[in-house]
Scaffold this motif. Structure first.
Motif, PDB file in Angstrom:
ATOM      1  N   THR A  61      50.420  41.051  42.536  1.00  0.00           N
ATOM      2  CA  THR A  61      49.461  39.950  42.410  1.00  0.00           C
ATOM      3  C   THR A  61      48.168  40.214  43.183  1.00  0.00           C
ATOM      4  O   THR A  61      47.378  39.289  43.376  1.00  0.00           O
ATOM      5  CB  THR A  61      50.094  38.639  42.905  1.00  0.00           C
ATOM      6  OG1 THR A  61      50.481  38.792  44.273  1.00  0.00           O
ATOM      7  CG2 THR A  61      51.292  38.257  42.068  1.00  0.00           C
ATOM      8  N   ALA A  62      47.938  41.449  43.597  1.00  0.00           N
ATOM      9  CA  ALA A  62      46.751  41.770  44.397  1.00  0.00           C
ATOM     10  C   ALA A  62      45.450  41.481  43.642  1.00  0.00           C
ATOM     11  O   ALA A  62      44.459  41.077  44.246  1.00  0.00           O
ATOM     12  CB  ALA A  62      46.790  43.224  44.843  1.00  0.00           C
ATOM     13  N   SER A  63      45.442  41.674  42.336  1.00  0.00           N
ATOM     14  CA  SER A  63      44.208  41.431  41.580  1.00  0.00           C
ATOM     15  C   SER A  63      43.861  39.946  41.515  1.00  0.00           C
ATOM     16  O   SER A  63      42.714  39.588  41.262  1.00  0.00           O
ATOM     17  CB  SER A  63      44.346  41.987  40.162  1.00  0.00           C
ATOM     18  OG  SER A  63      45.390  41.331  39.472  1.00  0.00           O
ATOM     19  N   PHE A  64      44.817  39.067  41.751  1.00  0.00           N
ATOM     20  CA  PHE A  64      44.563  37.623  41.711  1.00  0.00           C
ATOM     21  C   PHE A  64      44.212  37.053  43.078  1.00  0.00           C
ATOM     22  O   PHE A  64      43.825  35.895  43.169  1.00  0.00           O
ATOM     23  CB  PHE A  64      45.802  36.881  41.181  1.00  0.00           C
ATOM     24  CG  PHE A  64      46.200  37.288  39.801  1.00  0.00           C
ATOM     25  CD1 PHE A  64      45.382  37.023  38.715  1.00  0.00           C
ATOM     26  CD2 PHE A  64      47.393  37.948  39.583  1.00  0.00           C
ATOM     27  CE1 PHE A  64      45.746  37.399  37.441  1.00  0.00           C
ATOM     28  CE2 PHE A  64      47.768  38.326  38.316  1.00  0.00           C
ATOM     29  CZ  PHE A  64      46.940  38.055  37.240  1.00  0.00           C
ATOM     30  N   THR A  65      44.361  37.832  44.142  1.00  0.00           N
ATOM     31  CA  THR A  65      44.104  37.328  45.492  1.00  0.00           C
ATOM     32  C   THR A  65      43.080  38.200  46.214  1.00  0.00           C
ATOM     33  O   THR A  65      43.439  39.065  46.995  1.00  0.00           O
ATOM     34  CB  THR A  65      45.405  37.301  46.318  1.00  0.00           C
ATOM     35  OG1 THR A  65      46.000  38.594  46.267  1.00  0.00           O
ATOM     36  CG2 THR A  65      46.358  36.268  45.813  1.00  0.00           C
ATOM     37  N   PRO A  66      41.801  37.962  45.967  1.00  0.00           N
ATOM     38  CA  PRO A  66      40.787  38.728  46.688  1.00  0.00           C
ATOM     39  C   PRO A  66      40.643  38.216  48.119  1.00  0.00           C
ATOM     40  O   PRO A  66      41.249  37.211  48.503  1.00  0.00           O
ATOM     41  CB  PRO A  66      39.516  38.456  45.874  1.00  0.00           C
ATOM     42  CG  PRO A  66      39.748  37.115  45.276  1.00  0.00           C
ATOM     43  CD  PRO A  66      41.220  37.024  45.018  1.00  0.00           C
ATOM     44  N   ASN A  67      39.828  38.905  48.909  1.00  0.00           N
ATOM     45  CA  ASN A  67      39.613  38.496  50.294  1.00  0.00           C
ATOM     46  C   ASN A  67      38.987  37.113  50.386  1.00  0.00           C
ATOM     47  O   ASN A  67      39.295  36.344  51.283  1.00  0.00           O
ATOM     48  CB  ASN A  67      38.758  39.521  51.035  1.00  0.00           C
ATOM     49  CG  ASN A  67      39.529  40.779  51.337  1.00  0.00           C
ATOM     50  OD1 ASN A  67      40.753  40.750  51.428  1.00  0.00           O
ATOM     51  ND2 ASN A  67      38.816  41.882  51.477  1.00  0.00           N
ATOM     52  N   LEU A  69      39.108  33.705  49.042  1.00  0.00           N
ATOM     53  CA  LEU A  69      40.052  32.944  48.237  1.00  0.00           C
ATOM     54  C   LEU A  69      39.382  32.006  47.249  1.00  0.00           C
ATOM     55  O   LEU A  69      40.030  31.510  46.331  1.00  0.00           O
ATOM     56  CB  LEU A  69      41.002  32.164  49.149  1.00  0.00           C
ATOM     57  CG  LEU A  69      41.919  33.018  50.026  1.00  0.00           C
ATOM     58  CD1 LEU A  69      42.800  32.133  50.885  1.00  0.00           C
ATOM     59  CD2 LEU A  69      42.765  33.943  49.176  1.00  0.00           C
ATOM     60  N   ASP A  70      38.074  31.760  47.401  1.00  0.00           N
ATOM     61  CA  ASP A  70      37.372  30.933  46.423  1.00  0.00           C
ATOM     62  C   ASP A  70      37.166  31.672  45.106  1.00  0.00           C
ATOM     63  O   ASP A  70      36.939  31.051  44.074  1.00  0.00           O
ATOM     64  CB  ASP A  70      36.010  30.491  46.983  1.00  0.00           C
ATOM     65  CG  ASP A  70      36.170  29.517  48.141  1.00  0.00           C
ATOM     66  OD1 ASP A  70      37.179  28.777  48.149  1.00  0.00           O
ATOM     67  OD2 ASP A  70      35.301  29.515  49.034  1.00  0.00           O
ATOM     68  N   ASP A  71      37.223  32.999  45.134  1.00  0.00           N
ATOM     69  CA  ASP A  71      36.993  33.790  43.931  1.00  0.00           C
ATOM     70  C   ASP A  71      38.277  34.114  43.167  1.00  0.00           C
ATOM     71  O   ASP A  71      38.234  34.505  42.017  1.00  0.00           O
ATOM     72  CB  ASP A  71      36.302  35.118  44.295  1.00  0.00           C
ATOM     73  CG  ASP A  71      34.918  34.877  44.880  1.00  0.00           C
ATOM     74  OD1 ASP A  71      34.319  33.822  44.575  1.00  0.00           O
ATOM     75  OD2 ASP A  71      34.453  35.741  45.642  1.00  0.00           O
ATOM     76  N   GLY A  72      39.406  33.990  43.789  1.00  0.00           N
ATOM     77  CA  GLY A  72      40.676  34.400  43.168  1.00  0.00           C
ATOM     78  C   GLY A  72      41.286  33.308  42.310  1.00  0.00           C
ATOM     79  O   GLY A  72      40.823  32.173  42.272  1.00  0.00           O
ATOM     80  N   ASN A  73      42.336  33.681  41.595  1.00  0.00           N
ATOM     81  CA  ASN A  73      43.076  32.742  40.773  1.00  0.00           C
ATOM     82  C   ASN A  73      44.453  32.558  41.406  1.00  0.00           C
ATOM     83  O   ASN A  73      45.430  33.165  40.978  1.00  0.00           O
ATOM     84  CB  ASN A  73      43.183  33.273  39.341  1.00  0.00           C
ATOM     85  CG  ASN A  73      43.701  32.222  38.387  1.00  0.00           C
ATOM     86  OD1 ASN A  73      44.030  31.112  38.798  1.00  0.00           O
ATOM     87  ND2 ASN A  73      43.783  32.571  37.126  1.00  0.00           N
ATOM     88  N   LEU A  74      44.521  31.712  42.425  1.00  0.00           N
ATOM     89  CA  LEU A  74      45.752  31.549  43.194  1.00  0.00           C
ATOM     90  C   LEU A  74      46.836  30.808  42.434  1.00  0.00           C
ATOM     91  O   LEU A  74      48.020  30.946  42.758  1.00  0.00           O
ATOM     92  CB  LEU A  74      45.460  30.843  44.511  1.00  0.00           C
ATOM     93  CG  LEU A  74      44.565  31.622  45.483  1.00  0.00           C
ATOM     94  CD1 LEU A  74      44.357  30.827  46.755  1.00  0.00           C
ATOM     95  CD2 LEU A  74      45.166  32.966  45.796  1.00  0.00           C
ATOM     96  N   VAL A  75      46.461  30.041  41.413  1.00  0.00           N
ATOM     97  CA  VAL A  75      47.468  29.331  40.635  1.00  0.00           C
ATOM     98  C   VAL A  75      48.418  30.323  39.976  1.00  0.00           C
ATOM     99  O   VAL A  75      49.631  30.124  39.948  1.00  0.00           O
ATOM    100  CB  VAL A  75      46.794  28.422  39.580  1.00  0.00           C
ATOM    101  CG1 VAL A  75      47.820  27.793  38.665  1.00  0.00           C
ATOM    102  CG2 VAL A  75      45.957  27.354  40.265  1.00  0.00           C
TER     103      VAL A  75
END
Length: 149
Positions: A61-67, A69-75
């Motif tokens: 899931t590294a591609s969904f959690t960038p440094n 967190l406002d840019d990632g898709n955590l859902v």
């Protein structure tokens, strides 16, 4: 984020309370010649395997959690973890569900369970102790069948 101390403290307290019990059950339930092997597997299952699974899920899931967190898709990350948890629950249920009755009557004296106020209590991990007789009609204590006259 000092407030993260609370969930990590609960995790630590849970591990302190559960791990010794798991080690004791594994040790007591194993044949004496297999105790060291079972303890080694138990330690691997409690320490190495969860970390390996967590690392694999983190990498997946590294591609969904960038440094940021406002840019990632955590859902998506939470859904993937929830699906793995659900699969683990289903697997646990499949492994631990009671066997389907085949219609054959079991001899109650050969059972490894005893009746305590209508509740069947299984012998844990195959430990073999004296089988217990039902409570007497006068409400007396249960005694091992070997002691009944």
């Amino acid at each position: 984020a000092f407030w993260m101390v609370i969930p990590y403290a609960f995790i630590g307290i849970g591990e302190v309370l559960i791990n010794p019990v798991l080690q004791h059950c594994a040790y007591e339930g194993a044949h004496p010649s297999m105790r060291s092997l079972l303890q080694a597997f138990n330690m691997f299952a409690m320490g190495g395997m969860p970390n390996a699974i967590s690392s694999a899920l983190t990498q997946a899931t590294a591609s969904f959690t960038p440094n940021n967190l406002d840019d990632g898709n955590l859902v998506v990350v939470y859904l993937i973890n929830a699906v793995w948890g659900l699969l683990g629950c289903i697997l646990f249920w499949l492994v631990t569900r009671p066997p389907i009755p085949t219609g054959e009557q079991q001899d109650s004296s050969a059972s490894s369970e005893f009746d305590v106020d209508g509740v069947k209590a299984p012998v844990i991990l195959g430990s073999s102790g004296p089988s217990m007789s039902p409570k007497s009609a006068d409400g007396g204590e249960k005694v091992p069948e070997e002691m009944n006259i």
